[in-house]
Scaffold this motif. Structure first.
Motif, PDB file in Angstrom:
ATOM      1  N   ARG A   8      -4.656   0.136  -8.430  1.00  0.00           N
ATOM      2  CA  ARG A   8      -5.590   0.971  -7.680  1.00  0.00           C
ATOM      3  C   ARG A   8      -6.830   0.150  -7.339  1.00  0.00           C
ATOM      4  O   ARG A   8      -7.465  -0.427  -8.218  1.00  0.00           O
ATOM      5  CB  ARG A   8      -5.979   2.210  -8.477  1.00  0.00           C
ATOM      6  CG  ARG A   8      -6.829   3.208  -7.673  1.00  0.00           C
ATOM      7  CD  ARG A   8      -7.021   4.490  -8.442  1.00  0.00           C
ATOM      8  NE  ARG A   8      -7.797   4.260  -9.655  1.00  0.00           N
ATOM      9  CZ  ARG A   8      -7.691   4.994 -10.748  1.00  0.00           C
ATOM     10  NH1 ARG A   8      -6.835   5.979 -10.805  1.00  0.00           N
ATOM     11  NH2 ARG A   8      -8.440   4.728 -11.802  1.00  0.00           N
ATOM     12  N   SER A   9      -7.163   0.115  -6.062  1.00  0.00           N
ATOM     13  CA  SER A   9      -8.337  -0.608  -5.579  1.00  0.00           C
ATOM     14  C   SER A   9      -9.384   0.407  -5.122  1.00  0.00           C
ATOM     15  O   SER A   9      -9.072   1.310  -4.338  1.00  0.00           O
ATOM     16  CB  SER A   9      -7.947  -1.530  -4.413  1.00  0.00           C
ATOM     17  OG  SER A   9      -9.084  -2.173  -3.870  1.00  0.00           O
ATOM     18  N   THR A  10     -10.619   0.252  -5.621  1.00  0.00           N
ATOM     19  CA  THR A  10     -11.680   1.215  -5.327  1.00  0.00           C
ATOM     20  C   THR A  10     -12.988   0.473  -5.068  1.00  0.00           C
ATOM     21  O   THR A  10     -13.378  -0.403  -5.844  1.00  0.00           O
ATOM     22  CB  THR A  10     -11.893   2.182  -6.504  1.00  0.00           C
ATOM     23  OG1 THR A  10     -10.650   2.763  -6.881  1.00  0.00           O
ATOM     24  CG2 THR A  10     -12.873   3.277  -6.130  1.00  0.00           C
ATOM     25  N   SER A  11     -13.664   0.817  -4.003  1.00  0.00           N
ATOM     26  CA  SER A  11     -15.003   0.271  -3.755  1.00  0.00           C
ATOM     27  C   SER A  11     -15.976   0.872  -4.766  1.00  0.00           C
ATOM     28  O   SER A  11     -15.937   2.083  -5.025  1.00  0.00           O
ATOM     29  CB  SER A  11     -15.466   0.590  -2.330  1.00  0.00           C
ATOM     30  OG  SER A  11     -14.616  -0.012  -1.375  1.00  0.00           O
TER      31      SER A  11
ATOM     32  N   HIS B  91       0.841  -1.193   0.000  1.00  0.00           N
ATOM     33  CA  HIS B  91       0.000   0.000   0.000  1.00  0.00           C
ATOM     34  C   HIS B  91       0.876   1.243   0.000  1.00  0.00           C
ATOM     35  O   HIS B  91       1.832   1.362   0.779  1.00  0.00           O
ATOM     36  CB  HIS B  91      -0.920   0.004   1.221  1.00  0.00           C
ATOM     37  CG  HIS B  91      -2.114   0.879   1.066  1.00  0.00           C
ATOM     38  ND1 HIS B  91      -2.047   2.251   1.193  1.00  0.00           N
ATOM     39  CD2 HIS B  91      -3.411   0.587   0.788  1.00  0.00           C
ATOM     40  CE1 HIS B  91      -3.252   2.770   1.017  1.00  0.00           C
ATOM     41  NE2 HIS B  91      -4.108   1.788   0.765  1.00  0.00           N
TER      42      HIS B  91
ATOM     43  N   THR C 292      -3.937   2.994  -3.526  1.00  0.00           N
ATOM     44  CA  THR C 292      -2.977   2.625  -4.558  1.00  0.00           C
ATOM     45  C   THR C 292      -1.912   1.718  -3.965  1.00  0.00           C
ATOM     46  O   THR C 292      -1.386   1.982  -2.871  1.00  0.00           O
ATOM     47  CB  THR C 292      -2.316   3.876  -5.161  1.00  0.00           C
ATOM     48  OG1 THR C 292      -3.345   4.733  -5.685  1.00  0.00           O
ATOM     49  CG2 THR C 292      -1.368   3.507  -6.287  1.00  0.00           C
TER      50      THR C 292
ATOM     51  N   ARG D 156     -15.798  -4.224  -5.868  1.00  0.00           N
ATOM     52  CA  ARG D 156     -14.462  -3.646  -5.833  1.00  0.00           C
ATOM     53  C   ARG D 156     -13.895  -3.621  -7.244  1.00  0.00           C
ATOM     54  O   ARG D 156     -13.960  -4.606  -7.978  1.00  0.00           O
ATOM     55  CB  ARG D 156     -13.538  -4.474  -4.924  1.00  0.00           C
ATOM     56  CG  ARG D 156     -12.126  -3.924  -4.816  1.00  0.00           C
ATOM     57  CD  ARG D 156     -11.235  -4.849  -4.008  1.00  0.00           C
ATOM     58  NE  ARG D 156     -10.984  -6.101  -4.700  1.00  0.00           N
ATOM     59  CZ  ARG D 156     -10.243  -7.097  -4.227  1.00  0.00           C
ATOM     60  NH1 ARG D 156      -9.705  -6.971  -3.025  1.00  0.00           N
ATOM     61  NH2 ARG D 156     -10.058  -8.202  -4.908  1.00  0.00           N
ATOM     62  N   GLU D 157     -13.341  -2.484  -7.612  1.00  0.00           N
ATOM     63  CA  GLU D 157     -12.726  -2.331  -8.920  1.00  0.00           C
ATOM     64  C   GLU D 157     -11.216  -2.301  -8.755  1.00  0.00           C
ATOM     65  O   GLU D 157     -10.683  -1.568  -7.917  1.00  0.00           O
ATOM     66  CB  GLU D 157     -13.194  -1.035  -9.576  1.00  0.00           C
ATOM     67  CG  GLU D 157     -12.525  -0.735 -10.908  1.00  0.00           C
ATOM     68  CD  GLU D 157     -12.809   0.671 -11.376  1.00  0.00           C
ATOM     69  OE1 GLU D 157     -13.732   0.843 -12.194  1.00  0.00           O
ATOM     70  OE2 GLU D 157     -12.115   1.601 -10.911  1.00  0.00           O
TER      71      GLU D 157
ATOM     72  N   ASP E 228      -7.373  -3.070   0.715  1.00  0.00           N
ATOM     73  CA  ASP E 228      -8.082  -1.843   1.072  1.00  0.00           C
ATOM     74  C   ASP E 228      -8.111  -0.906  -0.128  1.00  0.00           C
ATOM     75  O   ASP E 228      -7.310  -1.023  -1.061  1.00  0.00           O
ATOM     76  CB  ASP E 228      -7.385  -1.145   2.239  1.00  0.00           C
ATOM     77  CG  ASP E 228      -7.473  -1.933   3.533  1.00  0.00           C
ATOM     78  OD1 ASP E 228      -8.352  -2.816   3.635  1.00  0.00           O
ATOM     79  OD2 ASP E 228      -6.644  -1.682   4.431  1.00  0.00           O
ATOM     80  N   ASP E 229      -9.028   0.057  -0.099  1.00  0.00           N
ATOM     81  CA  ASP E 229      -9.048   1.082  -1.133  1.00  0.00           C
ATOM     82  C   ASP E 229      -7.730   1.860  -1.105  1.00  0.00           C
ATOM     83  O   ASP E 229      -7.145   2.093  -0.049  1.00  0.00           O
ATOM     84  CB  ASP E 229     -10.214   2.047  -0.911  1.00  0.00           C
ATOM     85  CG  ASP E 229     -11.551   1.445  -1.313  1.00  0.00           C
ATOM     86  OD1 ASP E 229     -11.578   0.277  -1.756  1.00  0.00           O
ATOM     87  OD2 ASP E 229     -12.575   2.142  -1.186  1.00  0.00           O
TER      88      ASP E 229
END
Length: 273
Positions: A122-125, A37, A70, A107-108, A67-68
């Motif tokens: 990049r993780s994004t809800s 992270h 980068t 989650r994207e 987790d959300d």
């Protein structure tokens, strides 16, 4: 290490392709990757489901607790050192992004290349929504078309509606939509919007929602797949002028600050476009 290709497929598998023969990829040893992270180096997640063949590596990220935010993509060498992975791939393909929308998810995951060429994830809800692909302004209707995004797509035809909700007021306009294999189209009538116009407000905004049997609360219409942000200042639709009871009302589609599609109704004047 530098990847020639770096992508996330619609099953959340990270695909890497290396031009040169890399020890650990073709040398008979298992490729080892990790994610760290960017804002909390203590959050380092080892990727355990990794397959390699030749110069290609496939790492399944679907079940990882990310987790959300980068994450740096790291290659773990024979000595256990965590080395950043570089990439020449900008990581964007519109066709692949459209395919990614077709899978239900909360989650994207996106691969990105930073200005120094390092590979990041990049993780994004996310929540399901209705991705807009076409907007056309007619003499008394606005036609919108698109696809369900991050939501189950049933096969065949299904009942659906576009609902225009008058923001901060009680007005509502409901129009039947055609929904086939997850693709929708609808002609939104503008006369009811003129009828319900509040002349005491300088702007009457109408937010658009797609209501389906699986999402009776409605899916917000928006345009996100193309990665163009800030459409409110970049995309301008024509308006149509309709005669109301006391004044003419000008209506035009527009994108909000969140790149969601709405309709704007204002008191207009003849001769303006």
């Amino acid at each position: 290490m530098q990847a020639e290709m770096s992508r996330i497929d619609n099953r959340d598998v990270l695909e890497l392709r290396f031009r040169d023969v890399v020890s650990g990829v073709t040398g008979g040893e298992r490729a080892t990757l990790a994610l760290r992270h960017r804002e909390d180096a203590a959050k380092t997640v080892r990727i355990t489901n990794v397959r390699s063949e030749g110069g290609e590596v496939r790492a399944d990220l679907g079940d990882l607790p990310l987790d959300d935010g980068t994450w740096d993509v790291l290659w773990i060498d024979h000595d256990g050192r965590h080395n950043p992975v570089a990439t020449k791939d900008p990581g964007f393909s519109l066709a692949e992004r459209q395919a990614y929308l077709a899978e239900p998810r909360r989650r994207e995951l996106r691969v990105i290349r930073d200005p120094q060429g390092r590979l990041r994830l990049r993780s994004t809800s996310v929540t399901p929504y209705a991705e807009v692909s076409w907007v056309e302004v007619g003499s008394e209707t606005v036609t919108v078309s698109g696809v369900l995004a991050y939501a189950p797509r049933g096969e065949g035809r299904a009942t659906a509606q576009i609902v225009a909700d008058q923001r901060e007021l009680s007005g509502a306009v409901v129009a039947e939509a055609d929904l086939v294999d997850g693709r929708f189209t609808c002609d939104i009538p503008l006369r009811p919007i003129v009828t319900q116009h509040d002349p005491d407000r300088a702007h009457n905004e109408w937010d658009l929602w797609l209501r389906t049997p699986s999402h009776e609360e409605g899916l917000r219409l928006g345009a996100h797949v193309d990665d163009i942000v800030g459409k409110k200042k970049k995309v301008v639709f024509p308006g149509v002028l309709l005669r109301g009871v006391a004044d003419s009302i000008r209506i035009r589609p527009y994108y909000t600050v969140d790149d969601e599609l709405s309709l704007l109704a204002t008191i207009g004047r003849e001769g303006r476009r």
